[in-house]
Design a protein around this motif. Structure first.
Motif, PDB file in Angstrom:
ATOM      1  N   TYR A 189     -75.516  34.308  23.535  1.00  0.00           N
ATOM      2  CA  TYR A 189     -74.848  35.422  24.203  1.00  0.00           C
ATOM      3  C   TYR A 189     -73.364  35.145  24.427  1.00  0.00           C
ATOM      4  O   TYR A 189     -72.542  36.070  24.403  1.00  0.00           O
ATOM      5  CB  TYR A 189     -75.536  35.787  25.516  1.00  0.00           C
ATOM      6  CG  TYR A 189     -75.445  34.780  26.636  1.00  0.00           C
ATOM      7  CD1 TYR A 189     -74.336  34.731  27.465  1.00  0.00           C
ATOM      8  CD2 TYR A 189     -76.495  33.906  26.896  1.00  0.00           C
ATOM      9  CE1 TYR A 189     -74.266  33.826  28.513  1.00  0.00           C
ATOM     10  CE2 TYR A 189     -76.443  33.005  27.934  1.00  0.00           C
ATOM     11  CZ  TYR A 189     -75.324  32.963  28.744  1.00  0.00           C
ATOM     12  OH  TYR A 189     -75.251  32.072  29.786  1.00  0.00           O
ATOM     13  N   GLU A 190     -72.993  33.881  24.611  1.00  0.00           N
ATOM     14  CA  GLU A 190     -71.574  33.568  24.795  1.00  0.00           C
ATOM     15  C   GLU A 190     -70.795  33.853  23.515  1.00  0.00           C
ATOM     16  O   GLU A 190     -69.728  34.483  23.544  1.00  0.00           O
ATOM     17  CB  GLU A 190     -71.394  32.105  25.202  1.00  0.00           C
ATOM     18  CG  GLU A 190     -69.931  31.751  25.466  1.00  0.00           C
ATOM     19  CD  GLU A 190     -69.737  30.292  25.832  1.00  0.00           C
ATOM     20  OE1 GLU A 190     -68.664  29.974  26.376  1.00  0.00           O
ATOM     21  OE2 GLU A 190     -70.638  29.474  25.567  1.00  0.00           O
ATOM     22  N   VAL A 191     -71.336  33.407  22.376  1.00  0.00           N
ATOM     23  CA  VAL A 191     -70.694  33.671  21.094  1.00  0.00           C
ATOM     24  C   VAL A 191     -70.625  35.170  20.834  1.00  0.00           C
ATOM     25  O   VAL A 191     -69.600  35.703  20.386  1.00  0.00           O
ATOM     26  CB  VAL A 191     -71.458  32.966  19.950  1.00  0.00           C
ATOM     27  CG1 VAL A 191     -70.886  33.357  18.590  1.00  0.00           C
ATOM     28  CG2 VAL A 191     -71.412  31.460  20.129  1.00  0.00           C
ATOM     29  N   THR A 192     -71.720  35.879  21.146  1.00  0.00           N
ATOM     30  CA  THR A 192     -71.773  37.329  20.941  1.00  0.00           C
ATOM     31  C   THR A 192     -70.719  38.041  21.773  1.00  0.00           C
ATOM     32  O   THR A 192     -70.023  38.944  21.278  1.00  0.00           O
ATOM     33  CB  THR A 192     -73.168  37.877  21.304  1.00  0.00           C
ATOM     34  OG1 THR A 192     -74.158  37.210  20.521  1.00  0.00           O
ATOM     35  CG2 THR A 192     -73.243  39.373  21.046  1.00  0.00           C
ATOM     36  N   PHE A 193     -70.570  37.638  23.035  1.00  0.00           N
ATOM     37  CA  PHE A 193     -69.585  38.275  23.908  1.00  0.00           C
ATOM     38  C   PHE A 193     -68.167  38.073  23.389  1.00  0.00           C
ATOM     39  O   PHE A 193     -67.342  38.995  23.402  1.00  0.00           O
ATOM     40  CB  PHE A 193     -69.694  37.721  25.330  1.00  0.00           C
ATOM     41  CG  PHE A 193     -70.928  38.168  26.058  1.00  0.00           C
ATOM     42  CD1 PHE A 193     -71.622  39.297  25.651  1.00  0.00           C
ATOM     43  CD2 PHE A 193     -71.408  37.456  27.147  1.00  0.00           C
ATOM     44  CE1 PHE A 193     -72.765  39.717  26.319  1.00  0.00           C
ATOM     45  CE2 PHE A 193     -72.555  37.860  27.819  1.00  0.00           C
ATOM     46  CZ  PHE A 193     -73.232  38.988  27.400  1.00  0.00           C
ATOM     47  N   PHE A 194     -67.851  36.865  22.909  1.00  0.00           N
ATOM     48  CA  PHE A 194     -66.514  36.610  22.397  1.00  0.00           C
ATOM     49  C   PHE A 194     -66.251  37.397  21.112  1.00  0.00           C
ATOM     50  O   PHE A 194     -65.151  37.913  20.896  1.00  0.00           O
ATOM     51  CB  PHE A 194     -66.304  35.113  22.167  1.00  0.00           C
ATOM     52  CG  PHE A 194     -65.863  34.378  23.393  1.00  0.00           C
ATOM     53  CD1 PHE A 194     -64.596  34.562  23.920  1.00  0.00           C
ATOM     54  CD2 PHE A 194     -66.733  33.518  24.051  1.00  0.00           C
ATOM     55  CE1 PHE A 194     -64.174  33.896  25.065  1.00  0.00           C
ATOM     56  CE2 PHE A 194     -66.331  32.848  25.206  1.00  0.00           C
ATOM     57  CZ  PHE A 194     -65.049  33.030  25.713  1.00  0.00           C
ATOM     58  N   LEU A 195     -67.275  37.508  20.260  1.00  0.00           N
ATOM     59  CA  LEU A 195     -67.125  38.299  19.044  1.00  0.00           C
ATOM     60  C   LEU A 195     -66.925  39.782  19.382  1.00  0.00           C
ATOM     61  O   LEU A 195     -66.100  40.472  18.760  1.00  0.00           O
ATOM     62  CB  LEU A 195     -68.353  38.133  18.150  1.00  0.00           C
ATOM     63  CG  LEU A 195     -68.507  36.765  17.468  1.00  0.00           C
ATOM     64  CD1 LEU A 195     -69.826  36.702  16.701  1.00  0.00           C
ATOM     65  CD2 LEU A 195     -67.340  36.489  16.535  1.00  0.00           C
ATOM     66  N   LEU A 196     -67.680  40.258  20.373  1.00  0.00           N
ATOM     67  CA  LEU A 196     -67.525  41.654  20.787  1.00  0.00           C
ATOM     68  C   LEU A 196     -66.144  41.907  21.391  1.00  0.00           C
ATOM     69  O   LEU A 196     -65.529  42.949  21.154  1.00  0.00           O
ATOM     70  CB  LEU A 196     -68.606  42.017  21.805  1.00  0.00           C
ATOM     71  CG  LEU A 196     -70.013  42.245  21.248  1.00  0.00           C
ATOM     72  CD1 LEU A 196     -71.002  42.467  22.385  1.00  0.00           C
ATOM     73  CD2 LEU A 196     -70.020  43.453  20.320  1.00  0.00           C
ATOM     74  N   ALA A 197     -65.675  40.947  22.183  1.00  0.00           N
ATOM     75  CA  ALA A 197     -64.341  41.083  22.778  1.00  0.00           C
ATOM     76  C   ALA A 197     -63.275  41.142  21.693  1.00  0.00           C
ATOM     77  O   ALA A 197     -62.340  41.965  21.761  1.00  0.00           O
ATOM     78  CB  ALA A 197     -64.064  39.924  23.728  1.00  0.00           C
ATOM     79  N   ALA A 198     -63.415  40.275  20.679  1.00  0.00           N
ATOM     80  CA  ALA A 198     -62.452  40.273  19.576  1.00  0.00           C
ATOM     81  C   ALA A 198     -62.522  41.589  18.803  1.00  0.00           C
ATOM     82  O   ALA A 198     -61.484  42.178  18.451  1.00  0.00           O
ATOM     83  CB  ALA A 198     -62.741  39.101  18.640  1.00  0.00           C
ATOM     84  N   ALA A 199     -63.740  42.068  18.562  1.00  0.00           N
ATOM     85  CA  ALA A 199     -63.911  43.336  17.848  1.00  0.00           C
ATOM     86  C   ALA A 199     -63.320  44.492  18.652  1.00  0.00           C
ATOM     87  O   ALA A 199     -62.697  45.405  18.078  1.00  0.00           O
ATOM     88  CB  ALA A 199     -65.396  43.583  17.586  1.00  0.00           C
TER      89      ALA A 199
ATOM     90  N   LEU B 243     -66.486  51.794  18.927  1.00  0.00           N
ATOM     91  CA  LEU B 243     -66.451  50.828  20.025  1.00  0.00           C
ATOM     92  C   LEU B 243     -67.387  51.253  21.153  1.00  0.00           C
ATOM     93  O   LEU B 243     -68.186  50.446  21.651  1.00  0.00           O
ATOM     94  CB  LEU B 243     -65.024  50.692  20.557  1.00  0.00           C
ATOM     95  CG  LEU B 243     -64.842  49.821  21.810  1.00  0.00           C
ATOM     96  CD1 LEU B 243     -65.298  48.390  21.556  1.00  0.00           C
ATOM     97  CD2 LEU B 243     -63.392  49.850  22.276  1.00  0.00           C
ATOM     98  N   PHE B 244     -67.319  52.519  21.565  1.00  0.00           N
ATOM     99  CA  PHE B 244     -68.170  53.003  22.657  1.00  0.00           C
ATOM    100  C   PHE B 244     -69.649  52.981  22.273  1.00  0.00           C
ATOM    101  O   PHE B 244     -70.514  52.762  23.122  1.00  0.00           O
ATOM    102  CB  PHE B 244     -67.751  54.405  23.087  1.00  0.00           C
ATOM    103  CG  PHE B 244     -66.507  54.436  23.915  1.00  0.00           C
ATOM    104  CD1 PHE B 244     -66.450  53.782  25.142  1.00  0.00           C
ATOM    105  CD2 PHE B 244     -65.372  55.098  23.472  1.00  0.00           C
ATOM    106  CE1 PHE B 244     -65.297  53.791  25.912  1.00  0.00           C
ATOM    107  CE2 PHE B 244     -64.209  55.127  24.236  1.00  0.00           C
ATOM    108  CZ  PHE B 244     -64.175  54.461  25.454  1.00  0.00           C
ATOM    109  N   LEU B 245     -69.932  53.192  20.995  1.00  0.00           N
ATOM    110  CA  LEU B 245     -71.316  53.140  20.536  1.00  0.00           C
ATOM    111  C   LEU B 245     -71.868  51.718  20.667  1.00  0.00           C
ATOM    112  O   LEU B 245     -72.986  51.517  21.158  1.00  0.00           O
ATOM    113  CB  LEU B 245     -71.415  53.598  19.085  1.00  0.00           C
ATOM    114  CG  LEU B 245     -72.808  53.530  18.443  1.00  0.00           C
ATOM    115  CD1 LEU B 245     -73.805  54.371  19.227  1.00  0.00           C
ATOM    116  CD2 LEU B 245     -72.745  53.961  16.985  1.00  0.00           C
ATOM    117  N   ILE B 246     -71.060  50.728  20.266  1.00  0.00           N
ATOM    118  CA  ILE B 246     -71.489  49.332  20.389  1.00  0.00           C
ATOM    119  C   ILE B 246     -71.732  48.976  21.845  1.00  0.00           C
ATOM    120  O   ILE B 246     -72.749  48.360  22.197  1.00  0.00           O
ATOM    121  CB  ILE B 246     -70.426  48.388  19.775  1.00  0.00           C
ATOM    122  CG1 ILE B 246     -70.330  48.605  18.265  1.00  0.00           C
ATOM    123  CG2 ILE B 246     -70.764  46.929  20.081  1.00  0.00           C
ATOM    124  CD1 ILE B 246     -69.169  47.884  17.607  1.00  0.00           C
TER     125      ILE B 246
END
Length: 374
Positions: free
Chosen positions: A59-69, A96-99
């Motif tokens: 989840y940490e990696v996912t959050f950082f990837l989402l933040a970058a996206a 973005l809002f859909l994700i």
């Protein structure tokens, strides 16, 4: 507006509506309990081991990837709006809002639903004890506390030294959790993972976090050792199906203070001694007790540590409190187990004013301690 953009907006509204519906359904205790045992438990048992074998917190990696996206999508949408390509800019924003709406729906469905479960099933005294009973229990408790404290390895300043590595602590705690054999708890025990961005957690005064959809408890690896132990035990409790913060603390206290390991037991005493002291005060006791010096040093060092590191602690507390309130909890107050009492001021035999307490009910943690030492 293109058909694709329109469909994305419909999907966003649908996911948000589903998340809201799930939230209101979770306010029904039977729904919350059914969801936890019949959906979350099977999923955690089936997929928990998949994420457990990864050395990083998914989840940490996912959050950082989402933040970058998110940064990239917002930057490009602004670029398109500035260059009058509003259709393209709107398409990126709706993406973005859909994700975000998908992740909100997943989290609400997996985690928020579990906050309204049945009361925690742990060994607690049901009656309201009187002063003599509490003093007898407190005497046994603090004698044991001092004995356990005397077994600890010490640093030069008199604080406790943890004799274990993080991996050894995790192995010990996972073994301890096997003693929770009630079907109230998930049978699978997740492995706490160190959060790579613990320096950020320090700044915001965060000790740990658990992301239920990936069945991963995470902890701030930069904590003092005794804080790390409690945090690991607390976060494991969340993955066992115990989402309310005071309940997760109570489970962690129980696991630690009933351990046969002297260090884990010491940490349990370090965190529960204030509850026993409070019980003495609430029964208007004048009993004299002795608290180990090592406990004072541990508490003092931790206090000084957070005063130096937690530069954004108020913001971190506000965000955490907001999150808990959105899940129908009492903000950060929900971490603590509270008694219920009344008080009045009387004049004693010497003509001095004195506050007298009348206990209506002791806290859950106090009742748990009473049951263990009664």
């Amino acid at each position: 507006m293109t058909k694709i953009t329109r469909n994305k907006i419909i999907a966003i509204v649908s996911f948000i509506a589903l998340a809201i519906a799930m939230f209101f359904l979770s306010q029904i205790r039977e729904v919350s309990e059914w969801f936890t045992k019949h959906l979350y438990f099977p999923l955690a048992n089936a997929f928990g081991n998949i994420f457990e074998h990864l050395d990083f917190a998914v989840y940490e990696v996912t959050f950082f990837l989402l933040a970058a996206a998110a940064v990239i999508l917002i930057a490009f949408s602004i670029y398109y709006f500035v260059h009058k390509n509003n259709e393209r800019g709107l398409s990126l924003l709706t993406t973005l809002f859909l994700i975000v709406s998908i992740f909100v729906f997943i989290y609400v469905s997996m985690a928020s639903t579990m906050y309204n479960r049945e009361p925690l099933q742990i060994n607690e005294t049901k009656e309201v004890l009187n002063e003599d009973q509490v003093e007898t229990i407190a005497a046994s408790y603090f004698n044991d506390f001092n004995d356990i404290a005397s077994m600890q390895e010490l640093n030069e300043d008199g604080s406790s030294k943890c004799p274990y590595s993080d991996k050894e602590l995790i192995a010990l705690l996972k073994e301890e959790y096997k003693r929770l054999d009630s079907d109230y708890f998930l049978s699978y025990t997740a492995t706490p993972k160190p959060i790579a961005s613990s320096y950020l957690m320090n700044a915001f005064s965060i000790t740990g976090m658990t992301y239920i959809p990936t069945f991963e408890p995470g902890y701030n690896y930069m904590l003092y050792d005794f804080q790390k132990v409690l945090t690991m035990a607390h976060e494991i409790a969340h993955t066992k199906g115990v989402m309310r913060e005071d309940d997760a603390n109570e489970v962690a206290y129980y696991i630690l203070i009933t351990s046969s390991n002297s260090y884990l037991k010491y940490v349990g005493y370090l965190y529960t001694c204030t509850y026993m002291l409070s019980a003495l005060i609430l029964t208007n006791s004048n009993m004299k007790i002795t608290i180990p010096y090592v406990a004072f040093m541990d508490r003092y060092n931790a206090k000084m540590y957070w005063e130096e590191k937690a530069v954004f602690s108020k913001l971190g507390d506000w965000i955490n409190s907001l999150y808990l309130k959105l899940n129908s909890q009492d903000g950060t107050n929900s971490y603590y187990s509270y008694d219920e009492h009344t008080q009045e001021t009387i004049i004693d035999d010497e003509g001095h004013e004195k506050t007298v307490f009348n206990v209506i009910s002791f806290s859950h943690v106090q009742n748990m301690l009473f049951a263990l030492y009664q």
